[in-house]
Design a protein around this motif. Structure first.
Motif, short mmCIF file in Angstrom:
data_model
loop_
_atom_site.label_atom_id
_atom_site.label_comp_id
_atom_site.label_asym_id
_atom_site.label_seq_id
_atom_site.Cartn_x
_atom_site.Cartn_y
_atom_site.Cartn_z
N SER A 295 0.84 -1.20 0.00
CA SER A 295 0.00 0.00 0.00
C SER A 295 0.87 1.25 0.00
CB SER A 295 -0.92 0.01 1.23
OG SER A 295 -1.80 -1.08 1.20
N LEU A 296 1.78 1.36 0.96
CA LEU A 296 2.62 2.54 1.06
C LEU A 296 3.57 2.66 -0.13
CD1 LEU A 296 3.37 2.25 4.87
CD2 LEU A 296 1.98 4.03 3.79
N GLY A 297 4.02 1.52 -0.66
CA GLY A 297 4.96 1.53 -1.77
C GLY A 297 4.36 1.96 -3.09
N ALA A 298 3.03 2.02 -3.16
CA ALA A 298 2.39 2.51 -4.39
C ALA A 298 2.54 4.01 -4.54
CB ALA A 298 0.91 2.12 -4.39
N ARG A 299 3.11 4.65 -3.53
CA ARG A 299 3.33 6.10 -3.56
C ARG A 299 4.85 6.34 -3.58
NH1 ARG A 299 -0.03 10.74 -0.71
NH2 ARG A 299 1.56 12.37 -0.62
N PRO A 300 5.40 7.02 -4.60
CA PRO A 300 6.85 7.09 -4.75
C PRO A 300 7.58 7.87 -3.68
CG PRO A 300 5.75 8.47 -6.39
CD PRO A 300 4.69 7.66 -5.73
N ASP A 301 6.90 8.75 -2.94
CA ASP A 301 7.60 9.53 -1.93
C ASP A 301 7.63 8.85 -0.56
OD1 ASP A 301 4.86 9.83 -1.59
OD2 ASP A 301 4.95 11.97 -1.09
N ASN A 302 7.16 7.61 -0.47
CA ASN A 302 7.25 6.87 0.79
C ASN A 302 8.54 6.03 0.80
OD1 ASN A 302 4.97 7.67 2.23
ND2 ASN A 302 3.64 6.21 1.18
N ASP A 303 9.34 6.23 1.82
CA ASP A 303 10.61 5.52 2.01
C ASP A 303 10.37 4.40 3.02
OD1 ASP A 303 13.19 4.67 2.67
OD2 ASP A 303 13.66 6.50 3.80
N LEU A 304 10.11 3.19 2.53
CA LEU A 304 9.71 2.10 3.43
C LEU A 304 10.78 1.70 4.42
CD1 LEU A 304 6.84 0.83 3.39
CD2 LEU A 304 7.40 2.02 1.29
N PRO A 305 12.04 1.45 4.00
CA PRO A 305 13.05 1.13 5.01
C PRO A 305 13.23 2.27 6.03
CG PRO A 305 13.83 0.52 2.82
CD PRO A 305 12.57 1.31 2.63
N GLY A 306 13.18 3.52 5.56
CA GLY A 306 13.30 4.65 6.48
C GLY A 306 12.14 4.72 7.45
N MET A 307 10.93 4.45 6.97
CA MET A 307 9.77 4.45 7.86
C MET A 307 9.94 3.39 8.94
SD MET A 307 6.59 5.06 5.21
CE MET A 307 5.35 5.13 6.50
N MET A 308 10.46 2.22 8.56
CA MET A 308 10.67 1.16 9.55
C MET A 308 11.72 1.59 10.57
SD MET A 308 9.50 -1.81 10.36
CE MET A 308 9.93 -2.37 12.03
N ASP A 309 12.78 2.28 10.12
CA ASP A 309 13.80 2.76 11.05
C ASP A 309 13.23 3.78 12.02
OD1 ASP A 309 15.95 1.25 10.12
OD2 ASP A 309 16.51 2.72 8.60
N ARG A 310 12.43 4.70 11.52
CA ARG A 310 11.99 5.83 12.33
C ARG A 310 10.75 5.54 13.17
NH1 ARG A 310 14.14 8.06 7.58
NH2 ARG A 310 12.17 7.90 6.45
#
Length: 402
Positions: free
Chosen positions: A280-295
């Protein structure tokens, strides 16, 4: 990382036997037959636990109900209308009953009207397999010409409106019906299946609601249920918007890291957390998935690991469900971030250090093409995805967990 599998109950065409053979150790399921806004009783919860505990020959499956997906939030709660206070009381009672049954992780979402949106549930791939797809032109065609939503034209530029007019003119009545059915399909197995008139009625009720108002309603909901969950040792986790951008003029409040952070800060309880869905989040190019998991990782209670391939780098665009390691999200980097978070939790003595994940969605391949299970939930496609994810976890695990 605990390997779990979405199962829709005894009518699911992917059996408990198949789940066990796939190597999953936990089940993600819900009481889809119980009407939204009513209590999940101890009897119904125990019945579902018994159903997943046995294989077809009667032997023990060794599987446990690890995650509820979903304990649905009613439209009344989202709108704060009608029976919303009674629904809140029922939600708290359901939490108490789930805790008594030993189930600690509860996924939910706060998307208005539709739980997820796709325009094609069986889009053919070059390989001959199929997958789910969101096509922006098809969706806009539905919005403009089939649903005929008031004000829809303002949401699309002239070039897209012209493309939609041409596409609609070329569609047969059967194709129009199929597109409408796909868009309103919603959550597979859910208790509520909306007609076009239902959708129009709900949209009318949300017409004046802003993003800030809907967020306030989510915070109000969490303020009511998170204290109960925390007292019971439960973990609530909110699934992101799918797709993570506005549709049908509806507000979207869980589409970006900033939106998640705002809600987590507003209800700063360990019981109020995140379902990090990489698809879901990855369908949007400005979402940084690894960074979101870190933060935000300390509040991530559940993981949906899947991948999408975008047609464009625009915030709102078309995409399809890719192979788990083959889409736009760097799945290896994301899993590395998850394992680092688990290492931190383990060092801190957190009992929930092992985060449950499931191979979300999957492409229909091989026998999936004739089994016709729930759209997005094939047996072999998910097995392939789980095997790929398991390989990444195994390769990275020793380095991160020690």
């Amino acid at each position: 990382m605990k390997q779990t599998w979405r199962w829709f109950g005894p009518n699911d065409l992917v059996s408990i036997d198949a789940v066990r053979q796939a190597g999953a150790t936990g089940i993600v399921t819900a009481l889809h037959h119980v009407p939204t806004g009513t209590v999940w009783t101890p009897e119904e919860i125990a019945r579902r636990q018994a159903e997943l505990a046995r294989m077809s020959d009667g032997s023990a499956s060794t599987l446990t109900w690890d995650v509820v997906e979903s304990l649905p939030v009613s439209e009344d709660i989202k709108k704060q209308q009608g029976d919303w206070k009674a629904h809140l009381a029922a939600y708290r009672e359901s939490l108490r009953n789930l805790a008594a049954a030993g189930i600690e992780t509860i996924c939910y979402n706060f998307m208005p009207v539709l739980d997820w949106t796709r325009t094609d549930l069986a889009w053919r791939l070059p390989s001959g397999g199929t997958c789910m797809r969101f096509d922006l032109t098809d969706f806009a065609t539905f919005d403009l010409h089939i649903l005929q939503r008031p004000g829809a034209a303002e949401d699309y530029d002239e070039a897209l409106r012209d493309s939609c007019a041409r596409r609609f003119a070329a569609m047969s009545e059967a194709a129009k019906d199929q597109l409408a059915g796909n868009v309103v399909f919603g959550l597979p197995g859910a208790a509520e299946h909306f007609t076009l008139d239902d959708v129009r009625a709900h949209l009318a009720q949300y017409a004046a609601m802003s993003e800030d108002t809907l967020r306030t309603h989510l915070v109000d909901f969490l303020s009511e249920v998170a204290p109960t969950a925390e007292a019971l040792g439960l973990r609530l986790c909110c699934h992101p918007d799918d797709p993570p951008f506005p549709l049908l003029g509806l507000p979207r409040i869980m589409s970006t890291e900033a939106q998640y952070a705002r809600v987590m800060q507003a209800v700063d309880s360990p019981a109020s957390g995140i379902t990090l869905c990489s698809g879901s989040l990855g369908a949007r190019p400005d979402n940084d998935l690894p960074g979101m998991m870190d933060r935000l990782g300390s509040r991530v209670h559940f993981l949906h690991l899947r991948n999408t391939r975008r047609d464009t780098e625009a915030i709102r665009g078309s995409f399809y469900e890719a192979e788990h390691l083959g889409g736009d999200t760097d799945m290896v980097a994301l899993i590395a971030a998850v394992l680092s978070e688990e290492k931190r939790r383990k060092a801190a003595g957190r009992a929930d250090w092992s985060i449950p994940f499931r191979p979300d969605h999957g492409q229909d391949i091989l026998d999936d093409l004739t089994r016709r299970a729930q759209p997005g939930y094939p047996a072999i496609g998910r097995l392939k995805g789980l095997a790929e994810l398991r390989g990444v976890i195994s390769a990275l695990g020793a380095e991160h967990l020690g």
